[in-house]
Design an enzyme around this catalytic site. Structure first.
Site, mmCIF file in Angstrom:
data_model
loop_
_atom_site.group_PDB
_atom_site.id
_atom_site.type_symbol
_atom_site.label_atom_id
_atom_site.label_comp_id
_atom_site.label_asym_id
_atom_site.label_seq_id
_atom_site.Cartn_x
_atom_site.Cartn_y
_atom_site.Cartn_z
ATOM 1 N N CYS A 230 0.524 -1.268 -0.106
ATOM 2 C CA CYS A 230 -0.063 0.084 0.001
ATOM 3 C C CYS A 230 0.759 1.303 0.170
ATOM 4 O O CYS A 230 1.565 1.620 1.006
ATOM 5 C CB CYS A 230 -0.901 -0.053 1.283
ATOM 6 S SG CYS A 230 -1.824 1.501 1.615
ATOM 7 N N CYS B 201 0.243 3.616 2.895
ATOM 8 C CA CYS B 201 0.790 3.112 4.136
ATOM 9 C C CYS B 201 2.242 3.418 4.072
ATOM 10 O O CYS B 201 2.625 3.686 5.278
ATOM 11 C CB CYS B 201 0.445 1.543 4.109
ATOM 12 S SG CYS B 201 -1.232 1.039 4.039
#
Length: 121
Positions: free
Chosen positions: A42, A45
């Site tokens: 991600c 993230c």
């Protein structure tokens, strides 16, 4: 102090044993906490990770910051209804946790820490 990676067993010990009391929140930590539900693939993230590490150092002794890899802990992600990452669970020492979604700026995180967790620098 660095962020701490949790698996289900550690979550049950440090945050909340949702298996024994699934309907009643009982925070087990000594300090307020942030739990970052993330995935290694991600992009947002990955952008959030260094900010959380920085906050972990700056607020050492006042807050604990944990990370749960949703790819490795699918049961945890499912238990908390994680459908979007990053998802951040803010856990005050009293009261109920609050979930915030998406990558947040350091300023937004500090505002949430102040307002939800009642933690100041």
């Amino acid at each position: 102090m660095a962020t701490i990676h949790l698996n289900k067993e550690e979550f049950l010990k440090r945050i909340w044993d949702f298996e024994k009391s699934p309907k009643e929140w009982h925070f087990r930590g000594e300090r307020p906490a942030i739990v970052d539900f993330y995935a290694t693939w991600c992009g947002p993230c990955q952008m959030l990770a260094p900010v959380l590490e920085e906050l972990s150092d700056e607020y050492a002794g006042k807050i604990d910051i944990y990370k749960i890899d949703t790819g490795e802990e699918e049961e945890m992600a499912s238990a908390f209804g994680i459908r979007s990452i990053p998802s951040l669970m803010f856990c005050p020492t009293t009261g109920h946790p609050q979930m915030l979604l998406g990558a947040m700026s350091k300023t937004d995180l500090e505002d949430a820490m102040k307002n939800i967790l009642k933690v100041k620098k």
